[in-house]
Enzyme design. Structure first.
Site, PDB file in Angstrom:
ATOM      1  N   THR A 200       0.709  -1.805  -0.368  1.00  7.81           N
ATOM      2  CA  THR A 200       0.080   0.006   0.644  1.00  7.81           C
ATOM      3  C   THR A 200       0.792   1.181   0.148  1.00  7.81           C
ATOM      4  OG1 THR A 200      -1.491   1.517   1.375  1.00  7.81           O
ATOM      5  CG2 THR A 200       0.178  -0.370   2.771  1.00  7.81           C
TER       6      THR A 200
ATOM      7  N   TYR B  14      -1.748   0.384  10.064  1.00  3.17           N
ATOM      8  CA  TYR B  14      -2.167  -0.043   8.630  1.00  3.17           C
ATOM      9  C   TYR B  14      -1.302  -0.695   8.315  1.00  3.17           C
ATOM     10  CZ  TYR B  14      -3.607  -1.001   4.001  1.00  3.17           C
ATOM     11  OH  TYR B  14      -3.984  -1.307   2.823  1.00  3.17           O
TER      12      TYR B  14
HETATM   13  P1  NAD Z   1     -11.180  -6.076   1.057  1.00  3.95           P
HETATM   14  O1  NAD Z   1     -11.637  -5.849   2.643  1.00  3.95           O
HETATM   15  O2  NAD Z   1     -12.164  -5.824  -0.196  1.00  3.95           O
HETATM   16  O3  NAD Z   1     -10.869  -7.233   0.248  1.00  3.95           O
HETATM   17  C1  NAD Z   1     -10.371  -8.289   1.638  1.00  3.95           C
HETATM   18  C2  NAD Z   1     -10.153  -9.942   1.173  1.00  3.95           C
HETATM   19  O4  NAD Z   1      -9.828 -10.680   2.188  1.00  3.95           O
HETATM   20  C3  NAD Z   1     -12.272  -9.849   1.428  1.00  3.95           C
HETATM   21  O5  NAD Z   1     -12.983 -10.139   0.961  1.00  3.95           O
HETATM   22  C4  NAD Z   1     -11.747 -10.720   3.155  1.00  3.95           C
HETATM   23  O6  NAD Z   1     -13.376 -11.540   3.105  1.00  3.95           O
HETATM   24  C5  NAD Z   1     -10.119 -11.391   2.959  1.00  3.95           C
HETATM   25  N1  NAD Z   1      -8.969 -11.770   4.191  1.00  3.95           N
HETATM   26  C6  NAD Z   1      -9.304 -10.817   5.256  1.00  3.95           C
HETATM   27  N2  NAD Z   1      -8.485 -11.950   6.190  1.00  3.95           N
HETATM   28  C7  NAD Z   1      -8.885 -13.168   5.701  1.00  3.95           C
HETATM   29  C8  NAD Z   1      -8.471 -14.040   6.173  1.00  3.95           C
HETATM   30  N3  NAD Z   1      -7.493 -14.788   6.966  1.00  3.95           N
HETATM   31  N4  NAD Z   1      -8.741 -15.669   5.540  1.00  3.95           N
HETATM   32  C9  NAD Z   1      -9.203 -14.950   4.544  1.00  3.95           C
HETATM   33  N5  NAD Z   1      -9.781 -14.412   3.857  1.00  3.95           N
HETATM   34  C10 NAD Z   1      -9.484 -13.018   4.064  1.00  3.95           C
HETATM   35  O7  NAD Z   1     -10.214  -5.023   0.338  1.00  3.95           O
HETATM   36  P2  NAD Z   1      -9.283  -4.513  -0.945  1.00  3.95           P
HETATM   37  O8  NAD Z   1      -9.993  -3.053  -1.090  1.00  3.95           O
HETATM   38  O9  NAD Z   1      -9.430  -5.669  -1.917  1.00  3.95           O
HETATM   39  O10 NAD Z   1      -7.977  -4.642  -0.662  1.00  3.95           O
HETATM   40  C11 NAD Z   1      -6.741  -6.020  -1.644  1.00  3.95           C
HETATM   41  C12 NAD Z   1      -6.069  -5.935  -0.663  1.00  3.95           C
HETATM   42  O11 NAD Z   1      -4.849  -4.660  -1.140  1.00  3.95           O
HETATM   43  C13 NAD Z   1      -5.545  -5.689   1.247  1.00  3.95           C
HETATM   44  O12 NAD Z   1      -4.504  -6.268   1.363  1.00  3.95           O
HETATM   45  C14 NAD Z   1      -5.289  -3.986   0.953  1.00  3.95           C
HETATM   46  O13 NAD Z   1      -5.017  -3.780   2.334  1.00  3.95           O
HETATM   47  C15 NAD Z   1      -4.550  -3.293  -0.291  1.00  3.95           C
HETATM   48  N6  NAD Z   1      -4.627  -2.574  -0.247  1.00  3.95           N
HETATM   49  C16 NAD Z   1      -5.979  -2.035  -1.052  1.00  3.95           C
HETATM   50  C17 NAD Z   1      -5.945  -0.980  -1.211  1.00  3.95           C
HETATM   51  C18 NAD Z   1      -7.456   0.313  -1.939  1.00  3.95           C
HETATM   52  O14 NAD Z   1      -7.367   0.898  -2.058  1.00  3.95           O
HETATM   53  N7  NAD Z   1      -8.339  -0.511  -2.017  1.00  3.95           N
HETATM   54  C19 NAD Z   1      -4.589  -0.016  -1.358  1.00  3.95           C
HETATM   55  C20 NAD Z   1      -3.360  -0.301  -1.552  1.00  3.95           C
HETATM   56  C21 NAD Z   1      -3.261  -1.791  -0.557  1.00  3.95           C
HETATM   57  C1  UGA Z   2      -7.320   3.358   1.323  1.00  2.00           C
HETATM   58  C2  UGA Z   2      -7.649   2.104   1.442  1.00  2.00           C
HETATM   59  O1  UGA Z   2      -8.822   2.408   2.253  1.00  2.00           O
HETATM   60  C3  UGA Z   2      -6.470   0.994   2.069  1.00  2.00           C
HETATM   61  O2  UGA Z   2      -6.615  -0.328   2.790  1.00  2.00           O
HETATM   62  C4  UGA Z   2      -5.306   1.640   1.241  1.00  2.00           C
HETATM   63  O3  UGA Z   2      -4.084   0.891   1.947  1.00  2.00           O
HETATM   64  C5  UGA Z   2      -5.018   2.558   1.172  1.00  2.00           C
HETATM   65  O4  UGA Z   2      -5.855   3.372   0.186  1.00  2.00           O
HETATM   66  C6  UGA Z   2      -3.638   2.887   0.397  1.00  2.00           C
HETATM   67  O5  UGA Z   2      -3.787   3.495  -1.114  1.00  2.00           O
HETATM   68  O6  UGA Z   2      -2.601   2.600   1.080  1.00  2.00           O
HETATM   69  P1  UGA Z   2      -7.715   5.487   1.903  1.00  2.00           P
HETATM   70  O7  UGA Z   2      -6.595   6.358   0.853  1.00  2.00           O
HETATM   71  O8  UGA Z   2      -7.680   6.321   3.383  1.00  2.00           O
HETATM   72  O9  UGA Z   2      -6.822   4.414   1.924  1.00  2.00           O
HETATM   73  O10 UGA Z   2      -9.385   5.782   1.239  1.00  2.00           O
HETATM   74  P2  UGA Z   2     -10.238   6.284   1.108  1.00  2.00           P
HETATM   75  O11 UGA Z   2     -11.502   5.621   1.916  1.00  2.00           O
HETATM   76  O12 UGA Z   2     -11.093   6.592   0.079  1.00  2.00           O
HETATM   77  O13 UGA Z   2     -10.011   8.007   1.711  1.00  2.00           O
HETATM   78  C7  UGA Z   2      -9.491   9.064   1.007  1.00  2.00           C
HETATM   79  C8  UGA Z   2      -9.019  10.018   1.216  1.00  2.00           C
HETATM   80  O14 UGA Z   2     -11.112  10.635   1.638  1.00  2.00           O
HETATM   81  C9  UGA Z   2      -8.822  10.547   2.704  1.00  2.00           C
HETATM   82  O15 UGA Z   2      -7.587  11.610   2.669  1.00  2.00           O
HETATM   83  C10 UGA Z   2      -9.606  10.125   4.142  1.00  2.00           C
HETATM   84  O16 UGA Z   2      -9.478  11.068   5.028  1.00  2.00           O
HETATM   85  C11 UGA Z   2     -10.933  10.623   3.221  1.00  2.00           C
HETATM   86  N1  UGA Z   2     -12.310  10.522   4.071  1.00  2.00           N
HETATM   87  C12 UGA Z   2     -13.196   9.331   3.751  1.00  2.00           C
HETATM   88  C13 UGA Z   2     -12.565  11.360   3.499  1.00  2.00           C
HETATM   89  O17 UGA Z   2     -12.565  12.701   3.932  1.00  2.00           O
HETATM   90  N2  UGA Z   2     -14.061  11.097   4.748  1.00  2.00           N
HETATM   91  C14 UGA Z   2     -14.622   9.519   4.105  1.00  2.00           C
HETATM   92  O18 UGA Z   2     -15.689   9.675   4.703  1.00  2.00           O
HETATM   93  C15 UGA Z   2     -13.755   8.713   4.121  1.00  2.00           C
END
Ligand code: NAD
Ligand code: UGA
Length: 292
Positions: A105, A128
């Site tokens: 991330t 995190y």
């Molecule tokens: P998500 O929560 O939709 O998907 C993660 C999945 O992992 C969930 O379906 C959950 O049930 C499963 N999971 C968690 N713990 C588990 C376990 N112990 N055993 C089996 N399954 C398990 O999240 P996402 O947004 O799709 O993110 C996917 C990955 O990418 C995560 O590791 C997250 O930290 C990382 N990530 C996401 C973002 C983002 O912006 N969405 C950004 C940076 C990193």
């Molecule tokens: C997201 C994901 O949730 C993380 O899992 C991921 O690892 C992370 O990106 C990443 O790139 O590392 P975040 O950037 O906080 O984290 O994503 P959002 O929840 O979409 O928030 C974006 C921005 O909007 C943040 O600055 C947050 O403070 C703001 N925000 C969020 C609000 O102002 N209001 C809200 O209701 C939610």
């Protein structure tokens, strides 16, 4: 055609990745503790050996995401991000694996000079981010001592259809459609390098199949905007008046995320290019379809 195990397959990014890999003709087994995957079970307790037989690529997306909850729910972050990773890596010892891809991330960076480079400092400002940085280090440890080929993809705030309900765009579209105020943390001047989910998926697929190993790689959308600018786009797309409720800044939220994507371009031959407005329209249509 290659054989993949995708963890977190029922999640936001995972569900898109599984679809894309299958569409490209790969053989995929998805695992998740939630329904919606081929194998439903917890990676902390599942018997992993049968799942890994014959697997060439593991994409480990399962984990505990979300920055703001990580202060109060730390045990879930340790288990989801560190223990699952260690258990998988240990089970991969002595197997003929081609690549282990870790979902890392932008939160590993903290308040470092932007655009952030993978060879620059990483000083997380949230628990995190710290657990994900430690998970990268675990990959490096198993790479050096057990020869496991790995890459860690540092995704920057991913959005699009099926985005997690706790994330900003999901909350804001839902609030706009319900006529509720949008909540923002702080004054909304924080900047995010929002990344469209299809671009994150393409980068993931290519990073797995390309020869690059042993490094973290930024996956950033290339359209860094402030929270306020993003809300203006959402107002224009939904065509609804938007009221904003300002909350105190959230501890652990970075002021700015912007990716240097030179390494992604050089090693993976791809760079996200979906314009934010286009990706937001896709996400909006998905929210509308959910409600229909
Ligand atoms: P998500 O929560 O939709 O998907 C993660 C999945 O992992 C969930 O379906 C959950 O049930 C499963 N999971 C968690 N713990 C588990 C376990 N112990 N055993 C089996 N399954 C398990 O999240 P996402 O947004 O799709 O993110 C996917 C990955 O990418 C995560 O590791 C997250 O930290 C990382 N990530 C996401 C973002 C983002 O912006 N969405 C950004 C940076 C990193
Ligand atoms: C997201 C994901 O949730 C993380 O899992 C991921 O690892 C992370 O990106 C990443 O790139 O590392 P975040 O950037 O906080 O984290 O994503 P959002 O929840 O979409 O928030 C974006 C921005 O909007 C943040 O600055 C947050 O403070 C703001 N925000 C969020 C609000 O102002 N209001 C809200 O209701 C939610």
């Amino acid at each position: 055609m290659a054989r993949f195990l995708v963890t977190g397959a029922a999640g936001f990014i995972g569900s898109h990745l599984v679809e894309a890999l299958r569409a490209a003709g790969h053989d995929v087994v998805g695992v998740d503790r939630r329904p919606g995957a081929d194998v439903v079970g917890d990676l902390l307790t599942l018997d992993l050996a049968p799942l890994l037989d014959g697997v060439e690529y593991v994409v480990h997306l399962a984990g505990q995401p979300g920055v703001r909850e990580s202060w109060s729910q730390f045990p879930a972050y340790l288990a989801g991000n560190l223990q699952t990773t260690q258990r998988l890596l240990e089970s991969l010892r002595d197997r003929p694996l081609k690549k282990f891809v870790l979902a890392s991330t932008s939160s590993v960076y903290g308040e470092v000079p932007m655009p952030a480079r993978e060879d620059g400092p990483a000083m997380p400002v949230s628990p995190y981010g710290l657990t994900k940085l430690a998970a990268e280090k675990l990959c490096d440890l198993y790479g050096r001592t057990a020869g496991i080929p790995w890459v860690a993809l540092r995704y920057f705030t991913v959005y699009g259809p099926r985005q997690r309900p706790d994330m900003a765009f999901s909350r804001w579209f839902n609030a706009a459609l319900d006529g509720e105020p949008i909540q923002i943390y702080g004054d909304g001047s924080q900047l995010r390098d929002f990344t469209y989910v299809a671009d994150a998926v393409t980068a993931t697929q290519r990073a797995a199949l390309n020869p690059v190993v042993g490094v973290p790689i930024n996956v950033g959308g290339g359209s860094a905007v402030t929270v306020r600018e993003a809300i203006r786009l959402i107002a224009a797309i939904t065509g609804r008046p938007i009221r904003i409720r300002q909350l105190p800044p959230a501890p652990g939220d970075m002021r700015e995320t912007r990716a240097d994507t030179e390494r992604l371009w050089r090693e993976v031959g791809f760079r996200p290019s979906t314009p934010l407005e286009e990706g937001l329209w896709q996400q909006y249509r998905w929210h509308l379809a959910q409600r229909a």
